[in-house]
Design a protein around this motif. Structure first.
Motif, PDB file in Angstrom:
ATOM      1  N   PHE A 126     -14.106  28.281  14.670  1.00  0.00           N
ATOM      2  CA  PHE A 126     -14.003  26.839  14.886  1.00  0.00           C
ATOM      3  C   PHE A 126     -12.564  26.402  14.659  1.00  0.00           C
ATOM      4  O   PHE A 126     -11.844  26.979  13.833  1.00  0.00           O
ATOM      5  N   ALA A 159     -13.650  21.097  14.013  1.00  0.00           N
ATOM      6  CA  ALA A 159     -14.986  21.534  14.456  1.00  0.00           C
ATOM      7  C   ALA A 159     -15.382  20.913  15.792  1.00  0.00           C
ATOM      8  O   ALA A 159     -16.563  20.814  16.117  1.00  0.00           O
ATOM      9  N   SER A 197     -17.909  26.125  10.318  1.00  0.00           N
ATOM     10  CA  SER A 197     -16.942  25.031  10.400  1.00  0.00           C
ATOM     11  C   SER A 197     -16.502  24.680   8.979  1.00  0.00           C
ATOM     12  O   SER A 197     -17.236  24.899   8.016  1.00  0.00           O
TER      13      SER A 197
END
Length: 472
Positions: free
Chosen positions: A350, A354, A307
């Motif tokens: 991602f 996120a 992320s």
């Protein structure tokens, strides 16, 4: 002196009757991107917060949260602003703090826009074959970025979107078993700065050599999220045992980072380390030559994606029953198995917030004959609900890219030959000859699961290419 004293007294007695107004709008006439998460309105005097908040309007709407710091109003976006959109910020009828009744502010109207929706891909047909192509989806403009006689094998956009790092060789040096690519950068012609810096618009197609191949073959590479560090896996032409990772840091020459057999590697979101997967386990290594690992995760095979905030990672684990598990691993050491497949996890990404994880996986289909199914799924990382987005019963090699605003997903559908590749053929990562490939755009809002045999919600772009990648 008497006159001056009299004037000062009159001002103090009557007060400052100037209307309040917006002194500065931090995004005025700026182009903003995913890195720009808030704007600031600065007033010439203290304002009544409630009246400002009730009368502030953004068109089209952008949900967000308001906070105050003295005379400064900070508006933080809840989600990235959709790309390719012009916005207005309007404020009127707001009152100053402790002001006289009816002392309303001067009407304010500010303007800004988000970056154009733009993507890069590798062409597969005609004069685009083997070239790096930029397509501005907002303006419907296509720009070849590399020469006709070059074959681009991989590329990574810089975080500012104004340049792309890519590997390429001449057509005469392209083919199975040949690794003659050098590393270059090319300008995209797109403004490359965020709202916090002046916009600039460099000319597209300006190429600079970053790393030659005189003594070493250049294989895999990665570009750090801050655009300052490049890591390349290299093999010495004369001594094959001299192979490993090399690093380019700002204001420093290329230098060896780690000598060991090749494997998957990925620079961490803070741009200060790499996740290296030489075969067994994942080592987190600082970007310092021959340094000891910062951490080691023996349970996992490799990192599929981080992320952007570095809090989460999608990791792959092979199981003893020949299945593969997808794990969500946090920087606090939490590990959660999300899904397991009897096939193979190909890729995960991602979104910018996120909140979602999108993955491509191959699954074995039970039946009289052996068959595979390619699935694209979205995983809500709050509820862990899995949403099937796309299913293909006759899988081809596929790559995907989630847009920076999180509203759409781009993927390719490559068509390959059943025969061995010839010298003029482009090839996939596994060496199959490419005949053509189309690019598809899938909305990630109001979506429904689809298969290749049902009515399609995705848009087929008027492009023929593979390895698509959204620009930041």
């Amino acid at each position: 002196m008497l006159v001056l004293s009299l004037l000062i007294g009159l001002v103090l007695w009557g007060g400052d009757r100037t209307q309040p107004y917006v002194r500065e709008f931090s995004w005025q006439n700026k182009q903003v991107g995913v890195a720009d998460t808030f704007f600031v309105l600065t007033f010439n005097r203290p304002m009544d917060h409630a009246s400002v908040e009730a009368n502030l309007h953004i068109e089209p709407p952008l949900p967000g949260l308001l906070s105050w710091a003295g005379r400064r109003l900070v508006y933080t976006l809840s989600n990235p602003a959709p790309y390719g959109t012009a916005y207005q910020v309007k404020l009127q009828k707001a009152q100053q703090y402790m002001g006289e009744a009816g002392n309303q502010m001067q009407p304010f109207a500010g303007r800004f826009r988000t970056r154009d929706r733009a993507l890069a891909y590798l062409g597969v047909e005609g004069e685009e074959k083997g070239r790096l192509i930029l397509f501005n989806l907002t303006r419907q403009q296509k720009t070849p970025l590399t020469p006709k006689n070059w074959v681009v094998t991989d590329f990574k956009p810089y975080p500012t979107g104004d340049r792309i790092l890519f590997a390429a060789s001449d057509w005469s040096n392209y083919g199975s078993g040949l690794f003659e690519q050098q590393l270059y950068t090319v300008t995209t012609g797109l403004p490359g700065m965020s709202a916090s810096q002046p916009n600039s618009t460099p000319k597209a197609g300006s190429i600079d050599l970053i790393l030659d191949n005189l003594n070493y073959q250049n294989l895999k590479f990665d570009l750090s999220p801050n655009g300052q560090v490049i890591v390349v896996f290299r093999v010495n032409r004369s001594h094959i045992e001299d192979s490993g990772l090399w690093v380019l840091q700002p204001n420093e020459p290329w230098q060896p980072l780690l000598k060991q057999p090749g494997g998957d590697f990925l620079i961490t979101p803070d741009s200060e380390a790499i996740a290296n997967s030489p075969g067994e386990g994942v080592a987190i290594l600082p970007l310092t030559p021959q340094a000891k690992p910062l951490d080691f995760l023996p349970k996992f095979d490799k990192v599929l994606h981080f992320s952007s905030d570095g809090v989460r990672a999608a990791m792959l684990k092979s199981n003893s029953d020949s299945t593969q598990s997808l794990f969500l691993v946090t920087n606090q050491g939490e590990q959660k198995e999300l899904l397991r497949t009897n096939g193979e996890w190909l890729n995960c990404q991602f979104d910018t917030t996120a909140k979602k994880l999108y993955c491509l996986m191959l699954q074995l289909v039970q039946g009289k004959e052996y068959s595979q199914q390619l699935s694209l799924v979205g995983i809500d990382l709050k509820t862990f609900k899995v949403e099937p987005l796309f299913v293909q019963s006759n899988p081809s090699e596929m790559e995907m890219s989630v847009s920076p605003d999180g509203l759409s997903l781009l993927f390719d559908q490559v068509v390959t030959k059943p025969t061995l590749p010839s010298p003029e053929d482009l090839t996939t990562d596994v060496g199959s000859a490419i005949t053509t490939s189309r690019l598809l755009l899938l909305p990630l809002v109001n979506k429904t699961p689809q298969s290749t045999t049902s009515s399609v919600p995705y848009q087929e772009l008027p492009l023929r290419g593979f390895h698509p990648y959204w620009l930041p």
